[in-house]
Write an enzyme that holds these catalytic residues in place. Structure first.
Site, PDB file in Angstrom:
ATOM      1  CG  ASP A 206      -1.880   1.381   1.414  1.00 47.75           C
ATOM      2  OD1 ASP A 206      -3.143   1.120   0.570  1.00 47.75           O
ATOM      3  OD2 ASP A 206      -1.513   1.747   2.130  1.00 47.75           O
ATOM      4  CD  GLU A 256      15.960 -13.629   4.825  1.00 49.58           C
ATOM      5  OE1 GLU A 256      15.280 -14.352   4.924  1.00 49.58           O
ATOM      6  OE2 GLU A 256      16.066 -13.173   4.838  1.00 49.58           O
TER       7      GLU A 256
END
Ligand code: GLC
Length: 546
Positions: A206, A256
């Site tokens: 956002d 990751e």
């Protein structure tokens, strides 16, 4: 000759069709008038059958819902009105089993004034470490620290009892985080991991261009005597260089997870930035994966404008290796069926104030859907777009819920007209939105019975079935999705025509019918051909023989 496009599973996000769910308004399983996660779960088969690749769920966190959930009071839980964490886990598992990825909304610029850290900051008083997590400042001669305007109207600073002011770039209930503070940075790292570990496939970020602020707090210039919200280069609260450091950090966290069995976790940026070259900075290889391209949404229904938007946005995104994305509507904008039913200059006018031809809007919305889904890259469908829902422009004032209505001093009705709950079945409200006859949090129009998903599913010419047919072809056709296009310049100027391998798409935005290219096979049209010609406001998908 067809150039074969290989689509490794890891690259799903480069061409994904993502369906936006606004949870309050999607489906209400428990009958309290507000949509919920079990409502979404019950409709997952509908979404799988529609043929989308992923779902983006607007904020589902605990929230007083003063900005529809974009005011988060706990980033690691589910709003009890929507369900529980167990429901979220079940939703993620069930969606994955149906082949649907799940994106959720991260709201990092601000929280809710009910967030415990903001409450603690109010209590802790001036100069406290708790206040350092937000933007608390003393005013100047009783005036706010700067002249910055808030997005929903009024100033961006709210004064509290001890005389200090806090910054809220949106509603007063949405205090801005201080992203210069390491504790805020670490908190969001941990929030990302919390949800990645629960199995979500990515986040929509956002106001991704807004977290970093110029801490010297300069005033913004006036336009027509009012402080501007324009995103000029150097604006102290938009597109500051510091946002990129944040995005690079998040990208490293997502990476990751790249080798996890479910594949890479991804981000899409909400950043209303022009020109497209500025937006492209957010999707460089070590930043966010993709960004909504709002220029297409704002473009007028005009071949020259649309082609320019398509070229400029693809050019700038491809230059940094990012896919394009296409968006026609979302929970913040007037539904495109209504926009396209208006004169160009009135397309974005406020609710109910300009004449609108909804039949024309629907015809163009059908043509726009086929255009959108034929373009290279990813595409977004806002819930109800597939049903051809119009903006609801006559909501009674007393039900308006968007903070814009109050903050603008009742001069702007805000965004509720595109958030009216989805009609699923039946002849009258609540049209199966919830069980029984209980009415939803925003009233639905009395004439929506023909628009319900059930009514449309049996009609081969319906808007819903156009979407289904298009999404099926898009999945199966090797030339659709990620890739490139080349314009067919022999077509008349009012026709947008392009080729992608053996696939061709023509949209007629002119006033007369045009002939189809010879030697082509029709795959799909948004409206019937007339005398084998492509009529006005119609898109056709074609296959060219090898
Ligand atoms: C984004 C959201 C919008 C919200 C605002 C503040 O623009 O899409 O709905 O009001 O951010 O969070």
């Amino acid at each position: 000759m067809t150039e074969t496009v290989t689509r490794p599973a890891d690259d799903w996000w480069r061409s994904a069709v993502v369906y936006q769910v606004y949870p309050r308004s999607f489906a209400d399983a428990d009958g309290d008038g507000t949509g919920d996660l079990n409502g979404i779960r019950a409709r997952l088969p509908y979404l799988a059958e529609l043929g989308v690749d992923a779902i983006w769920i607007s904020p589902w966190y605990p929230s007083p819902l003063l900005d529809g959930g974009y005011d988060v009071s706990d980033y690691r839980d589910i709003n009890p009105e929507f369900g529980t964490l167990a429901d979220a886990d079940a939703l993620i598992t069930e969606a994955h089993a149906l082949g649907l990825r799940i994106l959720i909304d991260l709201v990092p610029n601000h929280c809710s004034w009910e967030h415990p850290w903001f409450k603690a900051a109010l209590e802790a008083g001036k100069g406290s470490p708790e206040r350092d997590l937000f933007w608390f400042r003393d005013g100047v001669d009783g005036q706010p620290p700067t002249n910055w305007p808030a997005a929903f109207g009024g100033g961006a600073w709210q004064q509290i009892d001890d005389g200090q002011w806090y910054l809220h770039m949106f509603d007063i209930s949405q205090p801005d985080w201080n992203w210069d503070h390491p504790k805020v940075i670490e908190e969001f790292d941990s929030i990302l991991r919390f949800w990645f570990d629960r199995g979500i496939d990515g986040f929509r970020i956002d106001v991704a261009d807004s977290m970093a602020k110029d801490a010297t707090l300069p005033d913004v210039p006036l336009r027509d005597g009012q402080p501007t919200r324009e995103k000029y280069v150097g604006n102290p609260f938009y597109d500051q260089p510091g946002v990129h450091t944040i995005h690079q950090r998040w990208r490293a966290i997502a990476d990751e997870y790249a080798d996890s069995p479910q594949g890479p976790r991804v981000f899409v940026a909400e950043a209303w930035l022009s020109p497209p070259e500025r937006l492209a900075q957010y999707v460089r290889p070590n930043e966010l994966h993709s960004a909504f391209n709002f220029d297409a949404l704002r473009a007028s229904w005009d071949a020259k404008d649309l082609r320019a938007v398509i070229d400029r946005s693809t050019g700038s995104l491809w230059a940094v290796g990012a896919p394009a994305t296409w968006v026609l509507s979302n929970h913040d904008t007037i539904r495109h069926r209504t926009r396209y039913g208006r004169a160009l200059e009135d397309a974005l006018a406020g609710a109910g104030v300009v004449p609108t031809d909804l039949a024309l809007g629907l015809r163009r919305a059908r043509a726009a859907a086929l255009l959108e889904l034929a373009l290279p890259g990813g595409a977004y469908i806002y819930q109800g777009d597939e049903l051809g829902l119009p903006e609801v422009e006559d909501l009674p004032e007393e039900v308006l819920d968007d903070p814009t209505w109050e903050r603008s001093g009742h001069t702007s009705r805000g965004r509720d007209g595109c958030r009216v709950p989805i009609p699923w079945e039946g002849a009258e409200p609540p049209y199966g939105f919830g069980p029984g006859e209980g009415q939803p949090w925003l009233p639905q129009p009395a004439d929506w019975a023909p628009l319900t998903a059930a009514a449309q599913s049996g009609d081969s010419d319906s808007h819903l079935n156009l979407y289904k047919a298009a999404l099926k072809i898009r999945r199966e056709h090797p030339d659709l999705g990620e890739g490139r296009l080349s314009w067919d310049d022999e077509s008349p100027a009012e026709v947008l025509a392009f080729t992608r391998g053996n696939f061709r798409c023509l949209t007629n935005l002119g006033s007369s019918p045009v002939a189809l290219p010879v030697g082509t096979e029709v795959l799909l049209t948004s409206s019937p051909l007339v005398d084998d010609q492509l009529p006005t406001d119609t898109t056709v998908w074609l296959n060219t023989a090898e």
